[in-house]
Motif scaffolding. Structure first.
Motif, PDB file in Angstrom:
ATOM      1  N   PRO A  27       4.614   7.190   4.662  1.00  0.00           N
ATOM      2  CA  PRO A  27       4.216   6.182   5.644  1.00  0.00           C
ATOM      3  C   PRO A  27       3.532   4.988   4.983  1.00  0.00           C
ATOM      4  N   SER A  28       3.551   3.884   5.690  1.00  0.00           N
ATOM      5  CA  SER A  28       2.950   2.663   5.163  1.00  0.00           C
ATOM      6  C   SER A  28       1.461   2.875   4.881  1.00  0.00           C
ATOM      7  N   GLY A  29       1.008   2.408   3.753  1.00  0.00           N
ATOM      8  CA  GLY A  29      -0.409   2.511   3.410  1.00  0.00           C
ATOM      9  C   GLY A  29      -0.816   3.865   2.860  1.00  0.00           C
ATOM     10  N   CYS A  30       0.167   4.692   2.463  1.00  0.00           N
ATOM     11  CA  CYS A  30      -0.187   6.040   2.013  1.00  0.00           C
ATOM     12  C   CYS A  30      -0.518   6.081   0.526  1.00  0.00           C
ATOM     13  N   GLY A  31      -0.320   5.000  -0.186  1.00  0.00           N
ATOM     14  CA  GLY A  31      -0.706   4.975  -1.593  1.00  0.00           C
ATOM     15  C   GLY A  31       0.457   4.929  -2.575  1.00  0.00           C
ATOM     16  N   LYS A  32       1.659   4.602  -2.097  1.00  0.00           N
ATOM     17  CA  LYS A  32       2.829   4.578  -2.980  1.00  0.00           C
ATOM     18  C   LYS A  32       2.693   3.487  -4.044  1.00  0.00           C
ATOM     19  N   THR A  33       2.326   2.293  -3.608  1.00  0.00           N
ATOM     20  CA  THR A  33       2.169   1.188  -4.556  1.00  0.00           C
ATOM     21  C   THR A  33       1.023   1.469  -5.522  1.00  0.00           C
ATOM     22  N   THR A  34      -0.029   2.068  -4.983  1.00  0.00           N
ATOM     23  CA  THR A  34      -1.160   2.449  -5.837  1.00  0.00           C
ATOM     24  C   THR A  34      -0.685   3.365  -6.952  1.00  0.00           C
ATOM     25  N   PHE A  35       0.124   4.355  -6.588  1.00  0.00           N
ATOM     26  CA  PHE A  35       0.650   5.299  -7.559  1.00  0.00           C
ATOM     27  C   PHE A  35       1.479   4.583  -8.630  1.00  0.00           C
TER      28      PHE A  35
HETATM   29  N1  LIG Z   1      -7.040  -3.555  -3.971  1.00  0.00           N
HETATM   30  C1  LIG Z   1      -7.363  -2.710  -2.970  1.00  0.00           C
HETATM   31  N2  LIG Z   1      -8.634  -2.552  -2.579  1.00  0.00           N
HETATM   32  C2  LIG Z   1      -8.962  -1.705  -1.574  1.00  0.00           C
HETATM   33  N3  LIG Z   1      -8.072  -0.965  -0.920  1.00  0.00           N
HETATM   34  C3  LIG Z   1      -6.778  -1.069  -1.264  1.00  0.00           C
HETATM   35  C4  LIG Z   1      -6.346  -1.946  -2.296  1.00  0.00           C
HETATM   36  N4  LIG Z   1      -5.004  -1.856  -2.413  1.00  0.00           N
HETATM   37  C5  LIG Z   1      -4.624  -0.957  -1.486  1.00  0.00           C
HETATM   38  N5  LIG Z   1      -5.675  -0.485  -0.792  1.00  0.00           N
HETATM   39  C6  LIG Z   1      -5.622   0.534   0.267  1.00  0.00           C
HETATM   40  O1  LIG Z   1      -5.133   1.715  -0.282  1.00  0.00           O
HETATM   41  C7  LIG Z   1      -4.201   2.329   0.578  1.00  0.00           C
HETATM   42  C8  LIG Z   1      -2.867   2.517  -0.132  1.00  0.00           C
HETATM   43  O2  LIG Z   1      -2.282   1.249  -0.378  1.00  0.00           O
HETATM   44  P1  LIG Z   1      -0.851   1.074  -1.041  1.00  0.00           P
HETATM   45  O3  LIG Z   1      -0.583  -0.354  -1.202  1.00  0.00           O
HETATM   46  O4  LIG Z   1      -0.787   1.920  -2.273  1.00  0.00           O
HETATM   47  O5  LIG Z   1       0.087   1.697   0.083  1.00  0.00           O
HETATM   48  P2  LIG Z   1       1.667   1.764   0.150  1.00  0.00           P
HETATM   49  O6  LIG Z   1       2.020   3.179   0.355  1.00  0.00           O
HETATM   50  O7  LIG Z   1       2.280   1.070  -0.984  1.00  0.00           O
HETATM   51  O8  LIG Z   1       1.951   0.987   1.502  1.00  0.00           O
HETATM   52  P3  LIG Z   1       3.262   0.160   1.916  1.00  0.00           P
HETATM   53  O9  LIG Z   1       4.285   1.167   2.226  1.00  0.00           O
HETATM   54  O10 LIG Z   1       2.836  -0.586   3.135  1.00  0.00           O
HETATM   55  O11 LIG Z   1       3.632  -0.723   0.776  1.00  0.00           O
HETATM   56  C9  LIG Z   1      -4.109   1.449   1.807  1.00  0.00           C
HETATM   57  O12 LIG Z   1      -4.911   2.010   2.803  1.00  0.00           O
HETATM   58  C10 LIG Z   1      -4.673   0.128   1.363  1.00  0.00           C
HETATM   59  O13 LIG Z   1      -5.347  -0.491   2.422  1.00  0.00           O
END
Ligand SMILES: Nc1ncnc2c1ncn2[C@@H]1O[C@H](COP(=O)(O)OP(=O)(O)OP(=O)(O)O)[C@@H](O)[C@H]1O
Ligand SMILES: [Mg+2]
Lengths: 265, 286
Positions: free
Chosen positions: A46-54
């Motif tokens: 799901p959106s915002g689950c941390g994929k980009t973070t990973f």
């Molecule tokens: N630089 C940051 N500082 C604080 N919180 C962050 C930062 N970047 C992301 N987050 C939070 O960390 C969580 C994971 O973000 P991330 O971008 O990894 O999600 P995602 O799975 O890639 O989402 P999407 O599918 O929408 O791209 C989200 O709740 C986001 O708000």
């Protein structure tokens, strides 16, 4: 999968500090993952689950403190050419022509001119950009720009290629073409790939394995193997391929349940 | 075919119809001005001391250079080549200030654009310096350096530096982070990122800064030459006016605009074409 693990992630967690509240955002929780040579691993969630973070942690663009992440047995500390990234937005340089963008990695490595030229031409042809070598990115369509981005990363010959929703910004028709092409390219180059997407169809179509993330904090919820030979993966044949439709439906169910439980919580 | 149509065809080939039209329309106000000027000579609405005839302004070139032994002497800066000496000394200072001020301004601008600590130091003073008009420093510069080339050079350098610094800094900040990350993940170093991403990425802003620096710097230089200089076109205008040699003043003013236009057309415009236009970084009306 046989062969050696190219990427090893052990107990990886991540907290973002929040500058305003002082609390931290728990983005990833205890991820364990191995990706083997020549494997295509897709991550959905799901959106915002941390994929980009990973992905950013693996790319070395985001420092991490909790857990380990290694490529070819070496701990990840900062970005490096062993991990090529294809970004969602257009990250190719507007001031470089198609061929100079594609050859950028080799140029940074001081590869001899003749060798660079040969390799660049190879990848230009591979992604179907012959004739556009001397064009600047602003003269290309969105799909062509992403082809350049893919070729640029491949041409630098990384150990693993990381892709973060690379086709999310193009129209549906182009996306299908690009997915078919990526399949062909992966077959030709035998690359190891970590691919992040929102699209369940895309994950089932491209991945050898699909990892489903839970909602935030991202955990590995489940893992689905998609046992379709690369050569058989073409969109025109997929509708009738029960392995594909089964995998797609299973992943879809898993992702759905995450999104729904998100609403409950 | 007459020489004139030959000429207009060659212009058309070079510029294209649209551009030719624009070019001609732009010339009309100048033609009107020159017409009025000529009429004034015929009807003497204004005294020749106030507005001298065009022919006299033209003549001024020759009498100012009359003692000059020849072209090589003029290039050499021979003492009696008044006009060319003043032109050369203004241009020389523009070049010197550009060669020193532009790289310095861009260099500090890149550092401040990339690094928050450096910009915390330099941004406030940059805002301050850019808000103070360059010419406001002239009296102080005269106290510091006396009347002469140091004062004029300082004034121009000071103007150029801060404008380039500020514009470069803003330009660097506007470079999408993903472009830098792209180069880093290809194995690029910090230096690679500066040379291949920040510098070209900041180019639209740097060129804007260059335009402003040329405009403000050149004006500041003329003013500085008038008040704190002992050579240059500004100095020449000032001295000539105090001796009521209006032809020389007119000549000086016209030369200043020509030189200014030439730097824009032959340096800044080609630079813009070669870089940001080719890269698709400017919005072009079609
Ligand atoms: N630089 C940051 N500082 C604080 N919180 C962050 C930062 N970047 C992301 N987050 C939070 O960390 C969580 C994971 O973000 P991330 O971008 O990894 O999600 P995602 O799975 O890639 O989402 P999407 O599918 O929408 O791209 C989200 O709740 C986001 O708000
Ligand atoms: Mg994301």
């Amino acid at each position: 999968m046989t062969g050696e693990a190219k990427l090893i992630v052990q107990g990886l967690s991540h907290h973002y500090p929040d500058e305003y509240t002082g609390e931290s955002v728990h983005a990833l929780d205890n991820i364990d993952l191995k990706i083997y040579e020549n494997e295509f691993v897709a991550i959905v969630g799901p959106s915002g689950c941390g994929k980009t973070t990973f992905l950013n942690i693996i790319a070395g663009l985001l420092p991490y403190r909790e857990g380990r992440a290694m490529v070819d047995g070496v701990d990840i500390k900062g970005p490096g050419p062993d991990r090529g990234v294809v970004f969602q937005e257009h990250a190719i340089l507007p001031w470089r022509t198609v061929s100079r963008n594609i050859g950028h990695g080799l140029e940074l490595r001081r590869t001899p001119k003749a060798e660079t030229q040969r390799r660049v031409q190879e990848y230009v042809d591979l992604v179907g950009l012959s004739g556009f070598e001397d064009r600047y990115p602003h003269e290309l369509s969105g799909g062509m720009k992403q082809r350049v981005a893919v070729a640029r990363t491949l041409c630098a010959d990384p150990v693993i290629m990381l892709m973060d929703e690379p086709f999310a910004a193009v129209d549906a028709q182009t996306r299908i073409t690009l997915q078919d092409e990526l399949n062909r390219v992966v077959m030709a180059t035998e690359k190891t790939i970590l691919f992040i997407t929102h699209s369940v169809e895309e994950a089932a179509f491209l991945g050898d394995r699909c990892i489903v993330f839970s909602r935030r904090p991202g955990r590995i919820k489940s893992e689905i193997k998609i046992d379709i030979p690369r050569a058989e993966r073409q969109w025109k044949d997929m509708v009738n391929n029960s392995k594909f439709t089964d995998a797609r439906d299973e992943i879809l169910g898993l992702v759905r349940s995450e999104v729904t439980s998100n609403d409950d919580g | 075919m007459t020489a004139l149509t030959d000429f207009s065809i060659s212009i058309q080939r070079r510029f294209g119809r649209q551009r030719l039209r624009k070019f001609i329309l732009g010339l009309i106000p100048f033609a009107l001005l020159i017409g009025l000027w000529e009429l004034n000579t015929a009807f003497v609405w204004f005294d020749p001391v106030e507005i001298p005839p065009i022919a006299d302004v033209w003549e001024a070139i020759f009498w100012l250079q009359s003692d000059c032994p020849g072209f090589m002497a003029a290039v050499d800066g021979h003492n009696s080549c008044q006009l060319s000496n003043n032109i050369l000394s203004s241009i020389g200072r523009v070049i010197l200030a550009t060669v020193v001020g532009v790289p310095l301004g861009i260099g500090f601008g890149i550092l401040a654009g990339m690094n928050r600590t450096i910009s915390a130091y330099l941004e406030p003073i940059g805002v301050f310096m850019n808000s103070v008009s360059g010419i406001a420093w002239i009296p102080l510069a005269v106290v510091w350096f006396g009347v002469g080339w140091e004062t004029t050079l300082f004034i121009m350098l000071n103007t150029i530096f801060w404008l380039l610094f500020f514009n470069t800094m803003m330009g660097v900040r506007a470079v999408p982070k993903v472009l830098v990350q792209g180069v880093q993940t290809l194995g690029g170093s910090h230096l690679d990122a500066i040379r291949q991403v920040y510098l070209p990425g900041a180019m639209p802003s740097i060129i804007t800064g260059g335009r402003m620096a040329m405009g403000f710097g050149w004006r500041a230089l003329i003013a500085a030459e008038m008040i704190g200089g002992d050579s240059g076109l500004g100095f020449m205008i000032f001295v000539s006016a105090s001796e009521f040699k209006t032809e020389e003043v007119f000549l000086g003013v016209i030369l200043i605009s020509i030189i200014f236009l030439a730097t824009d057309r032959w340096i800044l415009v080609p630079l813009e074409k070669w870089t940001i236009e080719r890269w698709g970084l400017v919005w072009k009306p079609t």
